[in-house]
Design an enzyme around this catalytic site. Structure first.
Site, PDB file in Angstrom:
ATOM      1  N   ASP A   1       0.858  -1.175   0.000  1.00 40.17           N
ATOM      2  CA  ASP A   1       0.000   0.000   0.000  1.00 40.17           C
ATOM      3  C   ASP A   1       0.900   1.233   0.000  1.00 40.17           C
ATOM      4  OD1 ASP A   1      -2.507   1.479   0.446  1.00 40.17           O
ATOM      5  OD2 ASP A   1      -3.213  -0.400   1.346  1.00 40.17           O
TER       6      ASP A   1
ATOM      7  N   ASP B   1      -3.194   4.548  -2.148  1.00 34.61           N
ATOM      8  CA  ASP B   1      -4.293   5.074  -1.336  1.00 34.61           C
ATOM      9  C   ASP B   1      -4.748   6.452  -1.817  1.00 34.61           C
ATOM     10  OD1 ASP B   1      -5.867   4.610   1.128  1.00 34.61           O
ATOM     11  OD2 ASP B   1      -4.845   6.408   1.852  1.00 34.61           O
TER      12      ASP B   1
ATOM     13  N   HIS C   1     -11.181  -3.803   3.072  1.00 37.23           N
ATOM     14  CA  HIS C   1     -11.101  -3.448   4.489  1.00 37.23           C
ATOM     15  C   HIS C   1     -11.936  -2.206   4.836  1.00 37.23           C
ATOM     16  CE1 HIS C   1      -8.467  -0.757   2.441  1.00 37.23           C
ATOM     17  NE2 HIS C   1      -8.347  -0.030   3.540  1.00 37.23           N
ATOM     18  N   ASP C   2     -12.500  -1.529   3.844  1.00 42.59           N
ATOM     19  CA  ASP C   2     -13.332  -0.349   4.096  1.00 42.59           C
ATOM     20  C   ASP C   2     -14.810  -0.636   3.878  1.00 42.59           C
ATOM     21  OD1 ASP C   2     -11.121   1.296   4.541  1.00 42.59           O
ATOM     22  OD2 ASP C   2     -11.037   1.994   2.458  1.00 42.59           O
TER      23      ASP C   2
ATOM     24  N   GLU D   1      -6.407   3.754  -5.796  1.00 40.33           N
ATOM     25  CA  GLU D   1      -7.731   3.920  -5.197  1.00 40.33           C
ATOM     26  C   GLU D   1      -8.204   5.323  -5.563  1.00 40.33           C
ATOM     27  OE1 GLU D   1     -10.023   3.788  -0.899  1.00 40.33           O
ATOM     28  OE2 GLU D   1      -8.174   4.902  -1.164  1.00 40.33           O
TER      29      GLU D   1
HETATM   30  O1  TEU Z   1      -9.883   5.005   1.894  1.00 42.86           O
HETATM   31  C1  TEU Z   1     -10.386   6.150   1.291  1.00 42.86           C
HETATM   32  C2  TEU Z   1     -11.821   6.192   1.360  1.00 42.86           C
HETATM   33  O2  TEU Z   1     -12.501   6.453   0.405  1.00 42.86           O
HETATM   34  C3  TEU Z   1     -12.412   5.919   2.674  1.00 42.86           C
HETATM   35  O3  TEU Z   1     -12.182   7.026   3.449  1.00 42.86           O
HETATM   36  C4  TEU Z   1     -13.848   5.621   2.649  1.00 42.86           C
HETATM   37  O4  TEU Z   1     -14.563   6.734   2.226  1.00 42.86           O
HETATM   38  C5  TEU Z   1     -14.227   5.217   4.034  1.00 42.86           C
HETATM   39  O5  TEU Z   1     -13.520   4.046   4.325  1.00 42.86           O
HETATM   40  C6  TEU Z   1     -15.688   5.001   4.213  1.00 42.86           C
HETATM   41  O6  TEU Z   1     -16.141   3.853   3.573  1.00 42.86           O
HETATM   42  C7  TEU Z   1      -8.525   4.871   2.057  1.00 42.86           C
HETATM   43  C8  TEU Z   1      -8.220   3.622   2.853  1.00 42.86           C
HETATM   44  O7  TEU Z   1      -8.624   2.493   2.150  1.00 42.86           O
HETATM   45  C9  TEU Z   1      -8.869   3.758   4.205  1.00 42.86           C
HETATM   46  O8  TEU Z   1      -8.725   2.599   4.966  1.00 42.86           O
HETATM   47  C10 TEU Z   1      -8.224   4.928   4.903  1.00 42.86           C
HETATM   48  O9  TEU Z   1      -8.868   5.169   6.121  1.00 42.86           O
HETATM   49  C11 TEU Z   1      -8.272   6.204   4.067  1.00 42.86           C
HETATM   50  O10 TEU Z   1      -7.931   5.981   2.691  1.00 42.86           O
HETATM   51  C12 TEU Z   1      -7.275   7.210   4.582  1.00 42.86           C
HETATM   52  O11 TEU Z   1      -5.966   6.785   4.318  1.00 42.86           O
END
Ligand code: TEU
Ligand code: CA
Length: 548
Positions: free
Chosen positions: A98, A199, A323-324, A258
């Site tokens: 990442d 990211d 993971h999100d 992303e």
């Molecule tokens: O995620 C970006 C993102 O779009 C998230 O903030 C999303 O909106 C949120 O998880 C709600 O669903 C990336 C990473 O994948 C995330 O884990 C991080 O928290 C974020 O960036 C900040 O680095």
């Protein structure tokens, strides 16, 4: 279409904190990943994407990096990492890391310097502004905070943080920042890693002049989040191309950016081969549907990303969870009666739609959402912020918890379920996050013992991809774009034609196609197939691949 290994690959995403704990401290770690490489080899995946494993105070579980050159102490050491890379490569598995460079941790030495005085050489590594009329420099809201600005007493200015206040945004306009990032990327490539998942990479270029959002200017709970304003700004492509020229072009690597708030019209510039920027992006158009899933809309999105990207020499990614996100079977499938069938259906789709498939840990055994009893059980910064906002806006605590129990990103983070012993075999200590109580039935050991398990269905899908170019490079055609329950499409090359039929409902239905719906069954989640002539007859959540 140009052939590339990363188009043919299947990627498996590991959230190390929740994958396997090797030393009983309740936190997954790199040695835990090493222990499970043979399992992944057996599944057949080609690439592992590791969520951040760098040193971090873990305000946002590793997405707040305090040192890009060292490993988070809970996860192990650089020696462990080197061993992991080596052992993965020995098994023919590549490793993608990442890359989190929109922001660092506020504990990163650059920020510690930057905030120490206005004339510190690192001041411009971050985005500092004076306040306006005793308030923030503009009306931007953060993803995890009511305002995206934090006032710093010491130097009397505000710094920008699109995420938590412990994640200050880097100033990409400042050349030394870009150079430092490229140097760090070279460090990891020289170790032998095979690529980066980047990211929120389309946020690194801020809009010129940091203008106010035109959305409702303020509310009692803070500013209104206007993510479109932060994303895809003019000049972003220049940064990506500079990164490609300076770093990526020197290695045989894969990249996936992303990209929030993006459409194919915009993304095509970042991923078309001629532009030499990224290989593919993760977009959010499907994820944005999750509270109101609609198969027809889903098909439209797939079609749009196919037409808008592939003919222009670009490439797509396919994923339904990470993971999100909540667990795919709990959102797009049915995690009760039809858990196994619908998990196989979703897998069949992700592996046969055009693009590189991403499997998120536990998806291959049909892990589901987890019921949390109170907000106190939640660790995630986003979930806690969201809860707070919902309650402030007048939702009852009970309803706010209900919402999180369906849609929060914590569901993707509960520990991997390895077996039916205590803590699902994830850890001998107390796991950092609740283990889903359904581990007694849903676990890897049980899946491996059952020839009809979701695991073996995934294993077949992955091995089919290795032996059938049509799955990777075949032209895509949607046969029933308007059908609300059935997704029917073909993939075609000069040598093969596959028909994929997916019934997204719990009812048995017939659907008439304008081509023959009979053929040799390549893979199915039922023991037989009942289509005749042009009529596809599909049972609840039936998913079948036919060779015509
Ligand atoms: O995620 C970006 C993102 O779009 C998230 O903030 C999303 O909106 C949120 O998880 C709600 O669903 C990336 C990473 O994948 C995330 O884990 C991080 O928290 C974020 O960036 C900040 O680095
Ligand atoms: Ca551990």
């Amino acid at each position: 279409m140009n052939k590339k290994w990363w188009k043919e690959a299947v990627v498996y995403q590991i959230y190390p904190r929740s994958f396997k704990d090797s030393n009983g401290d309740g936190i997954g770690d790199l040695r835990g990943v090493i222990e499970k490489l043979d399992y992944l080899k057996d599944l057949g995946i080609d690439v592992i994407w590791l969520n951040p494993i760098y040193s971090s105070p873990n305000d946002d579980n590793g997405y707040d990096i305090s040192d890009y050159y060292s490993i988070m102490s809970e996860f192990g050491t650089m020696e462990d990492f080197d061993e992991l890379l080596d052992e993965a490569h020995k098994r023919g598995i590549k490793i993608v890391m990442d890359l989190v460079v929109n922001h660092t941790s506020d504990e990163h030495k650059w920020f510690v310097e930057s905030r120490s005085s206005r004339d510190n050489p690192y001041r411009d590594y971050y985005i500092w502004r004076d306040g306006k009329n005793g308030k923030e420099p503009n009306n931007w809201a953060g993803e995890f905070t009511p305002s995206a600005w934090e006032y710093d007493e010491k130097t009397g200015q505000y710094y920008l943080h699109l995420f938590s206040k412990k994640q200050p945004d880097l100033n990409w306009e400042h050349e030394p920042v870009r150079k430092a990032v490229y140097e760090m990327m070279h460090f990891w490539f020289k170790k032998g890693i095979d690529g980066f998942r980047m990211d929120v990479i389309n946020l690194i270029k801020k809009p010129a002049g940091l203008p106010d959002s035109k959305l409702a200017p303020n509310t009692p709970y803070g500013y209104v989040y206007d993510g479109k304003l932060y994303a895809n700004n003019p000049g972003l492509l220049d940064f990506l191309q500079e990164m490609n020229r300076n770093v990526l072009s020197k290695y045989d690597c894969m990249t996936v950016g992303e990209a929030v708030h993006i459409t194919p019209e915009i993304a095509v510039d970042y991923v078309k081969e001629d532009n030499k920027a990224l290989n593919m992006v993760f977009h959010f158009e499907v994820m944005d549907l999750k509270e109101n899933f609609d198969l027809v809309r889903f098909k439209e999105i797939q079609q749009k990303w196919y037409d808008g990207i592939i003919p222009h020499g670009g490439w797509n990614s396919q994923y339904l969870n990470n993971h999100d996100q909540p667990r795919q079977v709990s959102i797009y499938g049915n995690d009760k009666e039809y858990r196994v069938l619908s998990a196989k259906l979703l897998g069949t789709m992700i592996h046969t739609l055009p693009g590189t498939p991403y499997v998120y840990q536990g998806e291959e055994i049909g892990m589901t959402n987890c019921e949390f009893e109170s907000i106190k059980e939640y660790n995630d910064i986003h979930a806690r912020f969201k809860y707070d906002q919902m309650v402030k806006k007048g939702m009852s605590e009970e309803d706010a918890l209900k919402w999180l129990n369906k849609y929060s990103r914590e569901h993707g983070r509960t520990p991997m379920q390895w077996d039916d012993t205590e803590n699902a075999g994830f850890s001998t200590g107390k796991p950092w996050l609740k283990v889903n109580p359904n581990y007694k039935n849903i676990n890897v050991k049980a899946a491996l013992a059952d020839p009809n398990s979701i695991f073996y269905h995934y294993k077949k899908l992955i091995s089919l991809r290795k032996n059938n170019e049509v799955m990777v490079y075949g032209d895509f055609k949607d046969l029933l774009p308007e059908h609300p329950q059935i997704y029917a499409y073909t993939r075609t090359t000069a040598f093969a034609k596959w028909l994929i039929l997916l019934n997204f409902s719990a009812t048995e239905i017939d659907a008439e196609l304008d081509i023959n719906a009979e053929g040799k069954v390549v893979l199915s989640n039922y023991p037989d197939y009942k289509g005749k002539g042009r009529v596809a007859h599909l049972r609840p959540y039936e998913a079948v691949i036919l060779e015509l």
